[in-house]
Design an enzyme around this catalytic site. Structure first.
Site, PDB file in Angstrom:
ATOM      1  N   SER A 590      32.078  35.167  37.030  1.00  0.00           N
ATOM      2  CA  SER A 590      32.563  34.615  38.293  1.00  0.00           C
ATOM      3  C   SER A 590      31.478  33.711  38.893  1.00  0.00           C
ATOM      4  CB  SER A 590      32.982  35.748  39.231  1.00  0.00           C
ATOM      5  OG  SER A 590      33.760  35.256  40.294  1.00  0.00           O
ATOM      6  N   ASP A 671      43.757  34.956  34.706  1.00  0.00           N
ATOM      7  CA  ASP A 671      42.800  34.746  35.787  1.00  0.00           C
ATOM      8  C   ASP A 671      43.293  33.602  36.664  1.00  0.00           C
ATOM      9  OD1 ASP A 671      40.704  34.416  37.497  1.00  0.00           O
ATOM     10  OD2 ASP A 671      39.165  34.220  35.964  1.00  0.00           O
ATOM     11  N   HIS A 703      40.725  38.293  35.899  1.00  0.00           N
ATOM     12  CA  HIS A 703      39.324  37.952  36.140  1.00  0.00           C
ATOM     13  C   HIS A 703      38.391  38.980  35.507  1.00  0.00           C
ATOM     14  CE1 HIS A 703      36.631  35.267  38.226  1.00  0.00           C
ATOM     15  NE2 HIS A 703      36.095  36.210  38.974  1.00  0.00           N
TER      16      HIS A 703
END
Length: 744
Positions: A590, A671, A703
């Site tokens: 991320s 995601d 994610h």
């Protein structure tokens, strides 16, 4: 709806100098609680703590004590890579002996709750055609169960509140249609078209497309007649309100509470678009009869100075007062949570006032941000779980006299707090650490140093071959006049006479932090046991070090945090002789993935032999395709067309001409926070520039990678990739069967 304006009052407390906060770090370790016993749901000791051990280890839920404080109920699940199946059990632990007994191992049984002061439990199990069956059973006569009722939909997040002997209020959450009827996916007719049409955003959220059915809260009564519990008629508390609770996508039990007088819940403001706003409100639904519709529509609590996200609402034990958390700023999901106290829930007239606890020492405001709030058994204290310098600590605030928050727990991560028993303020605490995936402890707020451990799931890490001595910490000079904290995980066979390659792990968020807690996704011990010194820095933007430190990343994504990380690498090289920084790798997901791309374009990237970028940011402009637009709008100073200079300043794609370090790219198809085009763009750049690279993707993951078989492949690919570049042997030479592998 009636509204209550909030008047802030200041609770003045004892004097301290807040400036010392960053210059005098708190101790990271303590001697720990007195150990009552060491039973474990882990059956045998691992010879090496590797991904298979991590992913197949029994996962134990927080435990709920019965009103007598003698027993506590919990669930435990485990995955087998031999049978490729998951088992699930409901168990009860004897708090005195620490020994556990099985209640049921039915595969779909879940969410056990005590049925008042009886030795009976209520739990859920999957029924036919998408229904949910409520089951009651006695812990004294295991196997003797009966069906309490059947709900014609999938329900979860059950809460119970005793009204009187033999009568219990029952609340739950489910999906419902706009007309208020419960949604059952298995009962829906097959659609003739896959079309979706939207007139407003958001279109997708986290890993699914936004649909007409919304989360709701339902309630009813459980009554015991002739020795058997029965479920009465159910009511949708949010029907015709436009309100949705729990708040998607991670809302659950923490988004509502139940008392004998009604429901408290939080919901996004229905008049604001959730893609651009974080504002949510606290509501109270008065219920006079849990077998009938609410006495009135939901009543809103509005605060005069707080306009951000509200969370963690809770009734006092007597149901007369309440507390919750709320942020000041709308649009900023990482603002500091303020503690709000409501002396009288039922009043809610113009004269009702709540207290925003401006907790201070001298002239300096308490600068930490609680993640949850609860009441003590007698209602005299608020209990706050707070991230503090790499730990999730439980604090208490005395409501009877002015007092500063006092810590009740030491290092580790508190995950749940329950009153131990009726007539006592003792607490039953569930927690984890970096080397233990489940710990149950009893703490008396009056004597926190005398904590007693009831059970450690892994016998303090021994079952995993781990020890708390492997975890330590460092502090180093940051880019400005502040110190930066980092956690350090060493191999279990560590020797100061040897040198070990470095795994520099950068957390996501970016407003998040590495903590002394357990994880099945990014577990530092898994990497350490491969032979690395794992260093997990918390640079500018990290939580748990005061709000100013969190806010420091705003408008500076590749600025102060990157400079902190450069200084951290220099500190490791100069001050940690057992770390071989010539054999270093860096990994991040991320925002951590963003930083991998930023490393690639800047000098620090040349210090690493290889990088791993999981679901990271490649192009800042492409964040316009993300789900929660308030996030980049806040961190980058406004929408792209208003703050294009800042968006482009911190855009990793601008520096692709400098990329040269081998990199593994991981990006998943579900995601919707950072769409898969980001990962494909990275891989295309790497391939066109002739840089050694691989691309790993999962079609059924978001994610995160959560499914055990997928996670094993993830760990295998990641460890084999980094081990190759630092000279360590591969974790496994063969990938799990079923992987589609394409080579050029």
């Amino acid at each position: 709806m009636a509204a209550s304006k909030i008047v802030s009052i200041t609770v003045l407390l004892v004097i301290c100098i807040a400036a010392l906060y960053f210059t005098i770090p708190s101790p990271f370790f303590w001697t720990g609680p007195t150990v009552i016993n060491q039973p474990s749901d882990v059956q045998s000791q691992a010879t090496v703590f590797d991904p298979r051990v991590l992913l197949s280890a029994p996962r134990r839920s927080p435990a709920i004590p019965d009103p007598s404080g003698k027993l506590a109920v919990y669930t435990v699940s485990a995955y087998s890579f031999e049978s490729h199946q998951k088992t699930s059990e409901i168990k009860v632990i004897d708090i005195t002996s620490g020994l556990s007994s099985l209640i049921t191992n039915e595969k779909t049984a879940s969410e056990p709750n005590w049925l008042g002061a009886t030795k009976e439990l209520l739990w859920l199990k999957e029924g036919e055609k998408g229904s949910t069956v409520l089951v009651a059973g006695s812990v004294e006569h295991v196997g003797h169960t009966h069906v309490v009722g059947i709900v014609p939909a999938s329900i979860s997040n059950v809460k119970l509140r005793v009204l009187k002997t033999g009568l219990i209020a029952f609340a739950f959450t489910a999906k419902s249609w706009p007309n208020g009827t419960l949604y059952n996916a298995q009962q829906e007719p097959k659609k003739l078209s896959t079309a979706r049409l939207y007139d407003s955003t958001m279109v997708r959220h986290w890993d699914e497309y936004v649909a007409p059915q919304k989360n709701t809260i339902g309630y009813g009564k459980l009554e015991k007649l002739n020795g058997r519990w029965r479920l009465g008629p159910l009511t949708n508390a949010l029907k015709d309100t436009r309100l949705e609770s729990p708040i998607p996508t991670f809302g659950g039990k923490d988004d509502f509470d139940l008392s004998s007088t009604g429901l408290l819940f939080v919901a996004k403001d229905p008049f604001l678009n959730p893609a651009f706003n974080t504002k949510s409100n606290l509501y109270f639904v008065p219920v006079e009869d849990f077998s009938a519709t609410p006495a009135s529509e939901p009543r809103i609590f509005e605060t005069e100075l707080l306009h951000g996200a509200a969370s963690s609402q809770v009734f006092s034990p007597d149901g007369k007062s309440a507390a919750f958390l709320q942020m000041e700023k709308n649009g900023y999901e990482s603002d500091r949570n303020r503690v709000v106290y409501i002396p009288s829930v039922s009043g809610l007239q113009a004269s009702t006032r709540t207290q925003v606890l401006e907790i201070q020492k001298g002239q300096a405001e308490w600068d930490l941000s609680p993640s949850s709030v609860a009441f003590s058994r007698d209602g005299s204290m608020l209990l706050l779980v707070v991230e503090d310098k790499g730990n999730d600590i439980l604090f208490k605030i005395d409501l009877t006299v002015p007092s500063y928050p006092a810590a009740l727990t030491g290092p580790g991560a508190v995950s749940d707090v329950q009153p131990l028993k009726i007539g006592s303020n003792e607490l039953f605490i569930s927690s984890t650490s970096a080397t233990d995936n489940s710990i149950y402890t009893i703490v008396d707020p009056a004597r926190p140093a005398e904590a007693r451990m009831v059970s450690s799931n892994s016998r303090n890490g021994v079952s995993f071959g781990l020890s708390s001595e492997q975890m330590s910490e460092i502090w180093f000079q940051g880019a400005g006049d502040y110190q930066v904290h980092a956690l350090v995980m060493k191999p279990s066979n560590f020797s100061e006479d040897q040198k070990y390659p470095l795994a520099y792990m950068i957390h996501g968020g970016p407003q998040s932090a590495w903590t002394n807690s357990w994880s099945t996704r990014w577990n530092p011990a898994v990497f350490a046991e491969q032979g690395y010194i794992v260093i997990c820095p918390n640079p500018t933007g990290s939580t748990g070090y005061g709000q100013a430190f969190v806010d420091g990343i705003t408008g500076s994504w590749g600025g102060l945090p990157y400079e902190d990380l450069v200084k951290g690498f220099d500190y490791i090289k100069e001050q940690m002789p057992y770390v071989d920084t010539d054999k270093a790798v860096a990994l991040g997901a991320s925002y951590g993935g963003y930083m991998m791309n930023w490393f690639q374009g800047h000098p620090l990237g040349r210090a690493f032999r290889a990088l791993v970028c999981h679901d990271g940011v490649f192009s800042m402009a492409n964040q316009i395709s993300s789900d929660e637009q308030y996030f980049p709008n806040h961190d980058l100073g406004g929408p792209y067309w208003e703050s294009r200079e800042t968006w482009e300043k911190w855009n990793p794609a601008r520096f692709t001409g400098n990329w040269s370090t081998p990199m593994l790219v991981i990006h998943n198809e579900l995601d919707y926070r950072l769409p898969i085009s980001e990962g494909l763009a990275m891989f295309n750049v790497l391939q066109e520039r002739g840089i050694d690279s691989r691309f790993l993707t999962f079609s059924d993951e978001n994610h995160w990678v959560l499914k055990e078989e997928n996670s094993l492949i993830w760990h295998t690919v990641v460890l084999n990739w980094i081990n190759k570049y630092v000279g360590l042997p591969p974790y496994e030479t063969q990938l799990a069967s079923g992987i589609d592998m394409t080579t050029g």
